[in-house]
Design an enzyme around this catalytic site. Structure first.
Site, PDB file in Angstrom:
ATOM      1  N   TYR A 143       6.093 -16.073  -3.464  1.00 36.62           N
ATOM      2  CA  TYR A 143       6.973 -16.249  -4.621  1.00 36.62           C
ATOM      3  C   TYR A 143       7.440 -17.697  -4.763  1.00 36.62           C
ATOM      4  O   TYR A 143       7.662 -18.177  -5.862  1.00 36.62           O
ATOM      5  CB  TYR A 143       8.208 -15.352  -4.504  1.00 36.62           C
ATOM      6  CG  TYR A 143       8.046 -13.966  -5.087  1.00 36.62           C
ATOM      7  CD1 TYR A 143       6.995 -13.140  -4.690  1.00 36.62           C
ATOM      8  CD2 TYR A 143       8.951 -13.473  -6.016  1.00 36.62           C
ATOM      9  CE1 TYR A 143       6.858 -11.874  -5.212  1.00 36.62           C
ATOM     10  CE2 TYR A 143       8.821 -12.196  -6.535  1.00 36.62           C
ATOM     11  CZ  TYR A 143       7.774 -11.405  -6.126  1.00 36.62           C
ATOM     12  OH  TYR A 143       7.646 -10.151  -6.648  1.00 36.62           O
ATOM     13  N   LYS A 189      -1.172  -8.466   6.388  1.00 40.98           N
ATOM     14  CA  LYS A 189      -2.612  -8.461   6.104  1.00 40.98           C
ATOM     15  C   LYS A 189      -3.245  -9.419   7.110  1.00 40.98           C
ATOM     16  O   LYS A 189      -3.896 -10.404   6.749  1.00 40.98           O
ATOM     17  CB  LYS A 189      -2.841  -8.884   4.635  1.00 40.98           C
ATOM     18  CG  LYS A 189      -4.257  -8.722   4.131  1.00 40.98           C
ATOM     19  CD  LYS A 189      -4.724  -7.294   3.973  1.00 40.98           C
ATOM     20  CE  LYS A 189      -6.197  -7.254   3.597  1.00 40.98           C
ATOM     21  NZ  LYS A 189      -6.751  -5.876   3.617  1.00 40.98           N
ATOM     22  N   ASP A 221      -2.812  -2.641   2.769  1.00 42.28           N
ATOM     23  CA  ASP A 221      -3.603  -1.678   1.982  1.00 42.28           C
ATOM     24  C   ASP A 221      -3.470  -0.287   2.580  1.00 42.28           C
ATOM     25  O   ASP A 221      -3.278   0.714   1.872  1.00 42.28           O
ATOM     26  CB  ASP A 221      -5.071  -2.121   1.863  1.00 42.28           C
ATOM     27  CG  ASP A 221      -5.693  -2.529   3.186  1.00 42.28           C
ATOM     28  OD1 ASP A 221      -4.963  -2.664   4.199  1.00 42.28           O
ATOM     29  OD2 ASP A 221      -6.931  -2.724   3.231  1.00 42.28           O
ATOM     30  N   ASP A 245       7.713  -6.192  -2.403  1.00 38.86           N
ATOM     31  CA  ASP A 245       7.923  -5.915  -3.822  1.00 38.86           C
ATOM     32  C   ASP A 245       7.121  -4.679  -4.211  1.00 38.86           C
ATOM     33  O   ASP A 245       7.633  -3.738  -4.826  1.00 38.86           O
ATOM     34  CB  ASP A 245       7.480  -7.129  -4.645  1.00 38.86           C
ATOM     35  CG  ASP A 245       7.650  -6.898  -6.142  1.00 38.86           C
ATOM     36  OD1 ASP A 245       8.700  -6.384  -6.538  1.00 38.86           O
ATOM     37  OD2 ASP A 245       6.721  -7.227  -6.900  1.00 38.86           O
ATOM     38  N   ASP A 249       8.532  -0.454  -4.588  1.00 37.26           N
ATOM     39  CA  ASP A 249       8.370   0.319  -5.833  1.00 37.26           C
ATOM     40  C   ASP A 249       7.631   1.624  -5.546  1.00 37.26           C
ATOM     41  O   ASP A 249       7.961   2.678  -6.099  1.00 37.26           O
ATOM     42  CB  ASP A 249       7.562  -0.468  -6.874  1.00 37.26           C
ATOM     43  CG  ASP A 249       8.456  -1.204  -7.864  1.00 37.26           C
ATOM     44  OD1 ASP A 249       9.585  -1.568  -7.472  1.00 37.26           O
ATOM     45  OD2 ASP A 249       8.037  -1.417  -9.012  1.00 37.26           O
TER      46      ASP A 249
HETATM   47  C1  IPM Z   1      12.211  -6.846  -8.002  1.00 33.86           C
HETATM   48  C2  IPM Z   1      11.602  -7.343  -9.288  1.00 33.86           C
HETATM   49  C3  IPM Z   1      11.585  -8.863  -9.245  1.00 33.86           C
HETATM   50  C4  IPM Z   1      10.678  -9.279  -8.102  1.00 33.86           C
HETATM   51  C5  IPM Z   1      11.161  -9.514 -10.544  1.00 33.86           C
HETATM   52  C6  IPM Z   1      11.993  -9.025 -11.718  1.00 33.86           C
HETATM   53  C7  IPM Z   1      11.190 -11.017 -10.470  1.00 33.86           C
HETATM   54  O1  IPM Z   1      10.340  -6.804  -9.489  1.00 33.86           O
HETATM   55  O2  IPM Z   1      13.397  -7.130  -7.758  1.00 33.86           O
HETATM   56  O3  IPM Z   1      11.525  -6.181  -7.257  1.00 33.86           O
HETATM   57  O4  IPM Z   1       9.463  -9.358  -8.241  1.00 33.86           O
HETATM   58  O5  IPM Z   1      11.206  -9.535  -7.023  1.00 33.86           O
HETATM   59 MN    MN Z   2       9.729  -5.388  -7.968  1.00 34.68          MN
END
Ligand code: IPM
Ligand code: MN
Length: 353
Positions: A143, A189, A221, A245, A249
């Site tokens: 990032y 990885k 993976d 990230d 999710d």
């Molecule tokens: C998160 C979001 C952020 C990230 C974005 C909005 C920049 O997806 O907080 O997970 O990628 O960290």
């Molecule tokens: Mn995210």
């Protein structure tokens, strides 16, 4: 002494669910006898619309002077076409993470017994309660790594980790495992990436200091696949910025709704608390968003930043009580159930505190 909190409602459903969290805060303040000093400020697309910047100087100042930051959510299709440095994501949230040096992102994913049917996974896979925590490195990696470049025919990002950066996040991972189920899975990885080879070496070396924690390693993976096949095997996952990230999710999706999951981003001095989910522009302004993620983010703030454990547990118990009693916003209702509004959910939680 009174603590200062920067309150940044942001975009989309952010302002609505933030209002809910502040009502809940007022209730626990009254019940447990404390008072936080709140200062509201703009962030994200709404800040851009009003001031021309997604992170105005006034907001930076409010955050720098605060003891903790409570954030709603940022972003929406309206601002997608802006130059990168003006977008709510890069110019707002990432800039704030960088400014506050937020290095560890804790994202718990818990599936409520009553909400198992909301999960895309089958009952067979969910024989027990999913309760896992992703500890994501937040301040470095791909990032932020330099060089970073974008021209018309080339895009460049750099994934770099130093020993010290890995040690700092791994310490959070090991300590979280010690507080929880004593299992830590480090995800990398290392079969391909140099930054991951270093990551694995450093984490492995540190394991000797945490003899009570069972450490394992997994390629990212495979981890993505294992989360689907058998999420119950995980207690704490520690991983780099990008992998965290994605995996957080995925773990959230397993729980059925993003509307239930809070997060904490730890900094050196100031930490930030926000829902794991996004700004949900499709339902913004309708008064139907699930405020639970925001309310549980408030609970994390009270516990982690201010050591107000009783107030935090009272909030969590009230949320559990609502879920158990079948009080559900639209994102977590079964067919045939009548969903409640954001306001009704908030009132139901407050009445249980
Ligand atoms: C998160 C979001 C952020 C990230 C974005 C909005 C920049 O997806 O907080 O997970 O990628 O960290
Ligand atoms: Mn995210």
């Amino acid at each position: 002494m009174s603590y200062k909190v920067a309150v940044l409602p942001g975009d989309g459903i952010g302002p609505e669910v933030m209002d809910s969290a502040l009502e809940v805060l007022a209730r626990v303040e009254e019940k447990f006898g404390f008072k936080l000093e709140l200062t509201k400020a703009l962030i994200g697309g709404s800040a851009y619309d009003e001031t021309g910047s997604p992170l105005p100087d006034a907001t930076k100042k409010v955050c720098e002077e605060a003891d903790a930051v409570l954030l709603g959510s940022i972003g929406g299709p309206k601002w997608d076409g802006l130059p990168p440095e003006l977008t709510p994501e890069l110019g707002g949230l990432l800039a704030l993470r960088k400014m506050l040096k937020l290095y560890a992102n804790l994202r718990p994913a818990v599936i409520y017994e009553e909400l198992k049917a909301m999960s895309p996974l089958s009952e067979k896979v969910l024989s027990e309660k999913v309760d896992l925590l992703t500890v994501r490195e937040l301040a470095h990696g791909i990032y932020f790594g330099e060089p970073k470049e974008l021209t018309d025919d080339m895009g460049l990002d750099t994934m770099v980790y130093t020993k010290e950066q890995v040690q700092r996040i791994a310490k959070q991972g090991f300590e979280a495992a010690q507080r929880r189920g004593k299992k830590l899975c480090s995800v990398d990885k290392a079969n391909v990436l140099s930054s991951s080879k270093l990551w694995r070496k450093v984490v492995t070396e540190m394991a000797a200091d945490y003899p009570d924690v069972e450490l394992s390693h997994m390629y990212v993976d495979n981890a993505a696949m294992q989360l689907m096949l058998n999420p119950l095997q995980f207690d704490v996952i520690v991983t780099s910025n990008l992998f965290g990230d994605i995996l957080s999710d995925e773990s959230a999706a397993i729980c059925g709704s993003l509307g239930m999951l809070p997060s904490a981003s730890l900094g050196e001095k100031i930490s930030l608390f926000e829902p794991s989910g996004g700004s949900a522009p499709d339902i913004a302004g309708k008064g139907i968003a699930n405020p639970i993620a925001q309310i549980l983010s408030l609970a994390m703030m009270l516990e982690i930043s201010f050591d107000l454990k009783d107030a935090a547990s009272a909030i969590r118990n009230a949320v559990d009580g609502c879920v158990k009693s079948g009080i559900r916003t639209g994102d977590i209702t079964d067919p045939g159930m009548t969903p409640v509004s954001t306001k009704e959910m908030t009132e139901a939680i407050i009445s249980r505190i």
